[in-house]
Design an enzyme around this catalytic site. Structure first.
Site, PDB file in Angstrom:
ATOM      1  N   SER A   1     -73.642 -46.857  -0.524  1.00 30.14           N
ATOM      2  CA  SER A   1     -73.888 -45.414  -0.453  1.00 30.14           C
ATOM      3  C   SER A   1     -74.871 -45.038  -1.558  1.00 30.14           C
ATOM      4  O   SER A   1     -75.951 -45.603  -1.630  1.00 30.14           O
ATOM      5  CB  SER A   1     -72.570 -44.637  -0.563  1.00 30.14           C
ATOM      6  OG  SER A   1     -72.771 -43.263  -0.310  1.00 30.14           O
ATOM      7  N   THR A   2     -74.500 -44.132  -2.452  1.00 28.98           N
ATOM      8  CA  THR A   2     -75.420 -43.652  -3.482  1.00 28.98           C
ATOM      9  C   THR A   2     -75.973 -44.807  -4.313  1.00 28.98           C
ATOM     10  O   THR A   2     -75.216 -45.587  -4.876  1.00 28.98           O
ATOM     11  CB  THR A   2     -74.709 -42.643  -4.410  1.00 28.98           C
ATOM     12  OG1 THR A   2     -74.125 -41.622  -3.624  1.00 28.98           O
ATOM     13  CG2 THR A   2     -75.693 -42.034  -5.396  1.00 28.98           C
TER      14      THR A   2
ATOM     15  N   ASP B   1     -64.984 -45.409   0.678  1.00 28.96           N
ATOM     16  CA  ASP B   1     -65.319 -45.938   1.995  1.00 28.96           C
ATOM     17  C   ASP B   1     -65.603 -47.438   1.902  1.00 28.96           C
ATOM     18  O   ASP B   1     -66.402 -47.879   1.081  1.00 28.96           O
ATOM     19  CB  ASP B   1     -66.549 -45.208   2.558  1.00 28.96           C
ATOM     20  CG  ASP B   1     -66.845 -45.614   3.998  1.00 28.96           C
ATOM     21  OD1 ASP B   1     -65.912 -46.004   4.710  1.00 28.96           O
ATOM     22  OD2 ASP B   1     -68.028 -45.529   4.397  1.00 28.96           O
TER      23      ASP B   1
ATOM     24  N   MET C   1     -70.202 -43.499  -4.300  1.00 32.06           N
ATOM     25  CA  MET C   1     -69.054 -42.687  -4.683  1.00 32.06           C
ATOM     26  C   MET C   1     -67.969 -42.776  -3.615  1.00 32.06           C
ATOM     27  O   MET C   1     -68.261 -42.939  -2.429  1.00 32.06           O
ATOM     28  CB  MET C   1     -69.495 -41.226  -4.854  1.00 32.06           C
ATOM     29  CG  MET C   1     -68.382 -40.246  -5.201  1.00 32.06           C
ATOM     30  SD  MET C   1     -67.609 -40.621  -6.792  1.00 32.06           S
ATOM     31  CE  MET C   1     -68.682 -39.685  -7.880  1.00 32.06           C
TER      32      MET C   1
ATOM     33  N   HIS D   1     -74.927 -45.158   3.899  1.00 29.87           N
ATOM     34  CA  HIS D   1     -74.754 -43.732   4.175  1.00 29.87           C
ATOM     35  C   HIS D   1     -76.110 -43.036   4.113  1.00 29.87           C
ATOM     36  O   HIS D   1     -76.739 -42.960   3.053  1.00 29.87           O
ATOM     37  CB  HIS D   1     -73.807 -43.102   3.152  1.00 29.87           C
ATOM     38  CG  HIS D   1     -72.411 -43.621   3.225  1.00 29.87           C
ATOM     39  ND1 HIS D   1     -71.525 -43.524   2.178  1.00 29.87           N
ATOM     40  CD2 HIS D   1     -71.732 -44.244   4.223  1.00 29.87           C
ATOM     41  CE1 HIS D   1     -70.358 -44.055   2.520  1.00 29.87           C
ATOM     42  NE2 HIS D   1     -70.458 -44.505   3.764  1.00 29.87           N
TER      43      HIS D   1
END
Length: 349
Positions: free
Chosen positions: A167-168, A289, A286, A193
């Site tokens: 993700s991030t 998931d 973050m 993501h």
């Protein structure tokens, strides 16, 4: 930063008065966020940064004068501040991420009902995430030597499926893994993501940089050696066993663990469907998931790798997976490829 004890101080940088007004009024609805200033361009922002000392900066990619990419590149060595890009559907967003911005939000291009509201809600979430981010020095990874990794003939003889979730900070972290892998690496499936539209551009970017072939996944695509399938930005991607082959299902559906596409959705499908060797890799981001799905993969005999704290932009998803006991091996972003190749060579003997 603990939310609720100190407001996140945000500097908005955008040449559009309307855009600044929408962002300012929108994100300040959250009690944990305070807009401490606005800037109309890079020069204006540079003057205000040392005075306002914001925790996070939002930045338009396309501005008159110095663009967002050059500004990120020039400002981070002096002020290592988490920067969130506010961008239209533009390939240049990945150039800005490559020089140190931590994340981006898709700026709505129409006044379609709900589009502005969704944009603001996403930006609020990403401002909060960015306040925890470990900002990487520009070009930190790019200057490291790429270790030449190769697969043994025995490793090549065995069927393996590799799943990766991020993700991030994951757009650049994933590149650092894939560019170190040989072209005959077993088939990979990846969830990053990212909103729709950007996933196709990101897949094309990976395909230009990496030795493996990379494409945005389509429903029914076969997982095969030398190919990476990236989940579309608005669909859940799952692995399906089809006769003697493994394919992907890419279908619209509800969010899983708060996301669509979801790393948990992918990893849980692998744990349920895959009967050959598996590897699961969870990277910067973050939240949690992917943690539960990775644990299920490990229970089914998969080798699992988690990105370590030091090399993560946000040590959230890998931390939660590690706490659950889902991670067999922790490694830095730049070393994950070598850990993977070593495992495949040993497992193939």
């Amino acid at each position: 930063m603990a939310l609720g004890t100190k407001k996140i101080r945000v500097l908005l940088v955008d040449d559009s008065l309307l855009a600044r007004h929408i962002i300012r009024d929108g994100i300040q609805r959250d009690a944990n966020i305070e807009v401490v200033g606005e800037a109309v361009n890079a020069e204006d922002a540079r003057k205000k940064l040392p005075i306002l000392k914001p925790d996070v900066m939002t930045l338009d990619v396309e501005m008159p004068g110095m663009n967002g990419i050059d500004f990120v590149k020039s400002i981070l060595p002096e002020y290592p501040i988490p920067i969130i890009l506010v961008s239209s559907l533009n390939l240049r967003v990945f150039d800005a991420l490559s020089v140190g911005a931590v994340d981006f939000v898709h700026k709505p291009e129409t006044a379609r009902a709900g589009s502005t509201e969704n944009f603001i809600n996403e930006l609020i979430t990403k401002v909060k995430t960015a306040s925890f981010a470990h900002v990487r020095r520009p070009q930190r990874w790019a200057n490291l030597p790429v270790v030449s990794s190769s697969l043994s003939k025995t490793a090549l003889a065995n069927e393996v499926i590799i799943g990766l979730g991020a993700s991030t900070g994951g757009t650049e972290a994933t590149i650092e893994v894939l560019k170190r892998l040989p072209e005959n690496t077993p088939g990979m499936v990846i969830v990053q993501h990212m909103p729709p539209g950007f996933t196709q551009m990101y897949a094309e970017r990976l395909n230009r940089i990496c030795k493996m072939r990379v494409k945005e996944a389509e429903n029914g695509d076969v997982i095969e050696r030398g190919c990476v399938l990236l989940a579309p930005g608005d669909k859940q991607m799952r692995v399906v066993r089809t006769g003697t082959k493994y394919t992907v299902s890419c279908m619209p559906g509800p969010k899983v663990s708060g996301h669509c596409p979801s790393v948990d959705a992918l990893f849980l499908s692998m744990a349920q469907s895959v009967r050959c060797q598996m590897v699961g890799i969870i990277m910067t981001g973050m939240g949690s998931d992917g943690a539960k799905g990775l644990l299920e993969m490990r229970k089914k005999g998969a080798f699992t790798i988690g990105q370590d704290r030091e090399s993560c932009v946000v040590y959230g998803m890998p931390m939660e997976a590690y706490k659950l006991g889902a991670v067999a091996k922790q490694a830095s972003c730049e070393n994950i490829a070598n850990v993977l190749i070593q495992h495949l060579n040993i497992a193939g003997k």
